[in-house]
Design a protein around this motif. Structure first.
Motif, PDB file in Angstrom:
ATOM      1  N   PHE A   8       0.855  -1.184   0.000  1.00 52.06           N
ATOM      2  CA  PHE A   8       0.000   0.000   0.000  1.00 52.06           C
ATOM      3  C   PHE A   8       0.893   1.238   0.000  1.00 52.06           C
ATOM      4  O   PHE A   8       2.060   1.185   0.401  1.00 52.06           O
ATOM      5  N   ILE A   9       0.320   2.340  -0.449  1.00 54.16           N
ATOM      6  CA  ILE A   9       0.995   3.637  -0.354  1.00 54.16           C
ATOM      7  C   ILE A   9       0.226   4.484   0.654  1.00 54.16           C
ATOM      8  O   ILE A   9      -0.976   4.724   0.490  1.00 54.16           O
ATOM      9  N   VAL A  10       0.911   4.903   1.691  1.00 55.00           N
ATOM     10  CA  VAL A  10       0.299   5.685   2.764  1.00 55.00           C
ATOM     11  C   VAL A  10       0.864   7.104   2.713  1.00 55.00           C
ATOM     12  O   VAL A  10       2.080   7.296   2.648  1.00 55.00           O
ATOM     13  N   THR A  11      -0.025   8.086   2.723  1.00 53.15           N
ATOM     14  CA  THR A  11       0.397   9.489   2.759  1.00 53.15           C
ATOM     15  C   THR A  11       0.060  10.063   4.130  1.00 53.15           C
ATOM     16  O   THR A  11      -1.071   9.940   4.601  1.00 53.15           O
ATOM     17  N   ALA A  12       1.058  10.670   4.761  1.00 52.34           N
ATOM     18  CA  ALA A  12       0.863  11.258   6.089  1.00 52.34           C
ATOM     19  C   ALA A  12       1.377  12.688   6.102  1.00 52.34           C
ATOM     20  O   ALA A  12       2.351  13.018   5.414  1.00 52.34           O
ATOM     21  N   LYS A  13       0.718  13.533   6.884  1.00 55.38           N
ATOM     22  CA  LYS A  13       1.165  14.912   7.059  1.00 55.38           C
ATOM     23  C   LYS A  13       1.862  15.024   8.405  1.00 55.38           C
ATOM     24  O   LYS A  13       1.242  14.876   9.453  1.00 55.38           O
ATOM     25  N   PHE A  14       3.183  15.268   8.360  1.00 50.66           N
ATOM     26  CA  PHE A  14       3.955  15.372   9.588  1.00 50.66           C
ATOM     27  C   PHE A  14       3.590  16.653  10.333  1.00 50.66           C
ATOM     28  O   PHE A  14       3.467  17.723   9.737  1.00 50.66           O
TER      29      PHE A  14
END
Length: 341
Positions: free
Chosen positions: A200-206
């Protein structure tokens, strides 16, 4: 001899003396009556204002209750309390003087304008829409129990005040230690995209950098299933990951002709290049995971690339090729720990 004029004058003087004696009493009575009227007007205004605030307080509390899980929580990162306001979600979080919701209210985080504008509840530490790094009031986590989170609020003058928040409104930072080769960041999960299972590709905002970062994830490598992973979108979590530099093959030429055919991308002058013998491409890739090929230059430099090997690539194996590539940082999640609810 009787003089009517003198008699009239004496009568007027007598009346005036009586009036002068009575006038202070009349003025005193009028003053008292005026004060009582003014006091009643003020009391009525204060009562009306208090009733309006109580009604507003109740209405906003009901709105948050009706929102259910569609709310924004505050969160702790690096021991500081933050809240990122989202106009599409409700939040209304009081800070109390004691670990008791009946104790004095000192502070408020709210999405509602009339909760915040001009601090209508006259809270000692004010009312805010959100807490960011540049907010003058800094609130530092101290401790927590089952029901409350204890913090210390420091204002711009350095004055400190103990604040208590209901724990249900605060997401606590994971305190586990990562492995030596792991990096750790806290952020909000923005998106989860399917790849070829189990990837999977997970996008997170730090939170620290406010940057959106993309991660590769093998769902079978962490203690979480797909449903649990998808449910994290919009929530905060501590992300453990490794970051490595990887050669990203853009084009591969044999005798000046691209092996990528119609899939050849437009040339970019920023690409790097290596010329050498193609190795590791003896068989066509089977399955959804790319193979690893190598290109060995005359000076012995070896670069590895991920590639789905097809028939044309097999034919080029062992021949001299020109590879065009760039170098990307590849972030791979090793664990995701959702915030404690």
């Amino acid at each position: 001899m009787y003089n009517p004029s003198q008699t009239y004058t004496r009568n007027i003087e007598c009346i005036m003396k009586k009036v002068m004696h009575i006038l202070p009493i009349i003025l005193c009575i009028l003053c008292i009556a005026c004060k009582e009227t003014t006091s009643k007007v003020i009391e009525k205004k204060e009562s009306t204002r208090a009733t309006a605030l109580d009604s507003m307080d109740l209405a906003h509390s009901k709105s948050v209750w009706r929102a259910g899980d569609n709310i924004t929580n505050a969160y702790v990162y690096d021991s500081l309390l933050y809240l990122d306001a989202n106009i599409k979600k409700d939040h209304r979080i009081y800070g109390y003087a004691q670990p008791d919701t009946l104790s004095k209210r000192l502070f408020l985080l709210s999405v509602f304008t009339n909760d915040v504008q001009n601090n209508p509840f006259n809270l000692d530490l004010g009312a805010y829409y959100e807490l960011e790094e540049n907010t003058q009031l800094r609130i530092k986590y101290q401790n927590h129990n089952e029901h409350f989170v204890e913090t210390i609020a420091t204002d711009s003058l350095g004055e400190k005040t103990t604040l208590y928040f209901e724990k249900k409104w605060v997401d606590l930072e994971d305190q586990n230690n990562s492995l030596d080769d792991e990096l750790r960041e806290f952020g909000r999960i923005e998106k989860v995209e399917d790849g070829s299972y189990p990837f999977f590709i997970v996008t997170a905002k730090f939170i620290s950098s406010k940057a959106n970062v993309h991660f590769n994830l093998n769902i079978e490598a962490i203690p979480m299933n797909i449903e649990e992973l998808n449910s994290l979108v919009g929530d905060y979590a501590t992300i453990y990951y490794t970051s490595t530099l990887e050669n990203n093959l853009q084009d591969l030429h044999v005798s000046g002709t691209s092996l990528f055919g119609t899939h050849t991308p437009a040339y970019d002058e920023n690409w790097l290049q290596i010329t050498g013998v193609l190795q590791g491409a003896a068989t066509i890739t089977s399955g959804d995971i790319p193979s690893t090929i190598s290109i060995v230059s005359e000076d012995g430099t070896t670069l590895n690339f991920k590639l789905f090997i097809d028939e044309d690539t097999v034919k080029a194996n062992g021949k001299t090729v020109n590879a065009f590539y760039n170098i990307n940082a590849v972030n791979t999640i090793t664990n995701i720990v959702p915030v404690a609810k």
